[in-house]
Design an enzyme around this catalytic site. Structure first.
Site, PDB file in Angstrom:
ATOM      1  N   ASP A  15       2.149   2.683   7.766  1.00 43.28           N
ATOM      2  CA  ASP A  15       0.919   1.960   7.448  1.00 43.28           C
ATOM      3  C   ASP A  15       1.168   0.590   6.803  1.00 43.28           C
ATOM      4  O   ASP A  15       1.091   0.437   5.582  1.00 43.28           O
ATOM      5  CB  ASP A  15       0.022   2.826   6.552  1.00 43.28           C
ATOM      6  CG  ASP A  15      -1.394   2.271   6.486  1.00 43.28           C
ATOM      7  OD1 ASP A  15      -1.624   1.179   7.031  1.00 43.28           O
ATOM      8  OD2 ASP A  15      -2.263   2.931   5.898  1.00 43.28           O
ATOM      9  N   ASP A  17       0.833  -1.209   0.000  1.00 40.93           N
ATOM     10  CA  ASP A  17       0.000   0.000   0.000  1.00 40.93           C
ATOM     11  C   ASP A  17       0.868   1.260   0.000  1.00 40.93           C
ATOM     12  O   ASP A  17       0.577   2.220   0.704  1.00 40.93           O
ATOM     13  CB  ASP A  17      -0.947  -0.021   1.211  1.00 40.93           C
ATOM     14  CG  ASP A  17      -2.166   0.876   0.995  1.00 40.93           C
ATOM     15  OD1 ASP A  17      -2.470   1.208  -0.173  1.00 40.93           O
ATOM     16  OD2 ASP A  17      -2.818   1.240   1.983  1.00 40.93           O
ATOM     17  N   LYS A  73       1.946   4.659  -1.087  1.00 37.88           N
ATOM     18  CA  LYS A  73       1.288   5.809  -1.725  1.00 37.88           C
ATOM     19  C   LYS A  73       1.673   7.040  -0.913  1.00 37.88           C
ATOM     20  O   LYS A  73       2.139   6.919   0.240  1.00 37.88           O
ATOM     21  CB  LYS A  73      -0.234   5.622  -1.765  1.00 37.88           C
ATOM     22  CG  LYS A  73      -0.876   5.362  -0.416  1.00 37.88           C
ATOM     23  CD  LYS A  73      -2.377   5.143  -0.565  1.00 37.88           C
ATOM     24  CE  LYS A  73      -3.012   4.790   0.773  1.00 37.88           C
ATOM     25  NZ  LYS A  73      -4.460   4.609   0.682  1.00 37.88           N
ATOM     26  N   THR A 106      -4.666   0.062  -3.017  1.00 39.57           N
ATOM     27  CA  THR A 106      -5.412   1.295  -3.281  1.00 39.57           C
ATOM     28  C   THR A 106      -5.522   1.430  -4.795  1.00 39.57           C
ATOM     29  O   THR A 106      -4.510   1.277  -5.497  1.00 39.57           O
ATOM     30  CB  THR A 106      -4.662   2.505  -2.668  1.00 39.57           C
ATOM     31  OG1 THR A 106      -4.565   2.294  -1.251  1.00 39.57           O
ATOM     32  CG2 THR A 106      -5.393   3.809  -2.941  1.00 39.57           C
ATOM     33  N   ASN A 163       0.916   7.491   2.747  1.00 38.07           N
ATOM     34  CA  ASN A 163       1.602   6.640   3.727  1.00 38.07           C
ATOM     35  C   ASN A 163       3.091   6.956   3.827  1.00 38.07           C
ATOM     36  O   ASN A 163       3.852   6.205   4.432  1.00 38.07           O
ATOM     37  CB  ASN A 163       1.378   5.162   3.383  1.00 38.07           C
ATOM     38  CG  ASN A 163      -0.065   4.742   3.654  1.00 38.07           C
ATOM     39  OD1 ASN A 163      -0.744   5.353   4.474  1.00 38.07           O
ATOM     40  ND2 ASN A 163      -0.543   3.715   2.962  1.00 38.07           N
TER      41      ASN A 163
END
Ligand SMILES: Nc1ncnc2c1ncn2[C@@H]1O[C@H](COP(=O)(O)OP(=O)(O)O)[C@@H](O)[C@H]1O
Ligand SMILES: [Mg+2]
Length: 417
Positions: free
Chosen positions: A222, A201, A203, A243, A206
């Protein structure tokens, strides 16, 4: 949310792993406070200042109101005996992140409180990873409190805000700045991959700045969707998660996948950093996934004119359909663009177009926050917001995609491995 179906939990920690013990109650754990630099009270995470839910208590604890009291009630007394809760700085579906201060040392920390039942997958993933990692560009777990209903993760506090907020505030942005950020991210990712950990994840939301200073390092946070390789053997993952804007084509294609999915996300992040736009930005999820499945992106637009060929080459080696042809984190570090800090146009100021795009994103974000009209995420996105859709990839929307013959043809043409 979590990816429990494919979670590959190691029976033993990987070599050179670091373990953080769970603390029950407030008996003193090893004092790790000296790892966290002293931060002034004023150095709050940008979001905590903006957030109308912010809870601030005076050192004397006089300014308590119903919100504070209600909030504190949610914390186990053993946690509040050791940490003074200062402000709410983040919220997830099953979690709350608060800024706290150690009552004895006055050192600030972040505590992520997760509901044990609803957030089971998330906290299991996150703890499995955070207990094992110690790296300068990865948020450090300090201690853990567990109660029957909740898990409290005490972590280093990052006070510099999210990656994009910093770029807007900074006032200048060059390829050199971008490569500085990416060098840190890739260093952290390489460390994770060497331990058999896939973040899944990555991105900009994060990636947090450690402190508000211009020389702050970036921290990967995260790990709620992370996966760990079992017994050091290369295992492929199967779970559809992530995501939407950052998800790799092999996940959309429902092929067994590996840690290369993180490098795809690094490619997306790089594209955004250099242009302020998304490489894949369909008007709906189905369109978005179709673009990803074809790796259909371009360098069209004003903002790309000033970007060096070397930077484009770097992106082009990451946004590659076949995972085995995508460069690895180690290869990223050897890429001339990261090695030489973007020779040539390195110092050309890209700030104007990027900040315009990012500010547009910011304003759509804010209007989304303040809107009480229940405006849909889709309509916000269609206005050009860069913040990724807060919802996760939904397996059922990928199911629907797989009923489309055109998509099936694209998937069939993807390299089998
Ligand atoms: N260690 C930390 N220091 C400062 N802020 C943090 C920290 N951890 C999380 N946050 C804030 O809380 C938000 C949500 O935390 P995150 O771990 O990303 O949970 P979620 O799984 O809900 O996205 C982050 O985007 C960030 O703004
Ligand atoms: Mg997050």
């Amino acid at each position: 949310m979590g990816c429990v179906n494919s979670k590959l939990v190691p029976e033993a920690p990987p070599p050179n792993a670091h373990l953080v013990e769970t603390v029950y109650g407030h008996q003193d754990a090893k004092n790790k406070a000296n790892r966290t630099p002293k931060l002034r009270q004023t150095q709050l995470h940008e979001r905590s200042i903006r957030d109308p839910q912010t809870i601030i208590s005076t050192p004397q604890g006089q300014r308590t109101n119903k919100t504070v009291a209600r909030y504190r009630d949610k914390f186990d007394p053993r946690v509040t005996a050791k940490y003074d809760i200062k402000a709410l700085i983040g919220r997830g579906s099953f979690s709350r992140v608060v800024r706290v201060e150690n009552r004895v040392t006055r050192q600030p920390y972040a505590i992520k409180m997760i509901d044990r039942v609803q957030g089971k997958e998330v906290f299991e993933s996150e703890l499995n990873v955070l207990r094992r990692v110690r790296h300068k560009y990865i948020i450090q777990l300090v201690e853990v409190f567990e109660t029957p209903g909740k898990v409290y993760m005490v972590m280093e506090l990052a006070t510099g805000g999210e990656l994009f907020d910093r770029i807007i505030a900074k006032g200048s942005f060059t390829e050199r700045d971008a490569t500085r950020v990416l060098n840190m991210v890739v260093d952290g990712v390489q460390y994770l991959h060497a331990l058999g950990i896939t973040h899944r994840d990555l991105k900009p939301e994060n990636l947090l700045y450690y402190h508000p200073g211009h020389d702050s390092k970036i921290m990967i946070t995260d790990f709620g969707l992370s996966s760990i390789m079992k017994n050091g053997v290369e295992n492929f993952m199967m779970t559809t998660c992530g995501t939407p804007e950052y998800i790799a084509p092999e996940i959309v294609a429902r092929k067994p996948y590996g840690c290369q999915v993180d490098l795809w996300a690094v490619g997306v992040i790089t594209y955004i950093l250099l242009s302020g736009t998304m490489p894949f930005d369909g008007h709906n999820r189905s369109r978005l996934y179709k673009l990803i499945l074809k790796a259909n992106f371009s360098y069209v637009g004003e903002h790309w004119k000033d970007v060096s060929d070397s930077a484009k080459d770097f992106i082009g080696k990451l946004l590659v359909l076949e995972p085995h042809l995508r460069i690895t984190a180690a290869q990223c570090q050897q890429h001339p663009w990261l090695l030489t800090n973007a020779a040539g146009s390195a110092n050309k100021n890209l700030h104007r177009t990027i900040s315009q795009n990012l500010l547009q994103r910011q304003s759509t974000q804010n209007s989304a926050k303040s809107s009480k009209s229940g405006k849909s995420v889709k309509s916000i996105k269609s206005q050009g917001s860069l913040r990724s859709d807060p919802h996760r990839v939904l397996p059922e929307e990928i199911d629907a995609l797989h009923r489309d013959p055109e998509v099936l043809a694209d998937i069939a043409s993807l390299h089998q491995y």
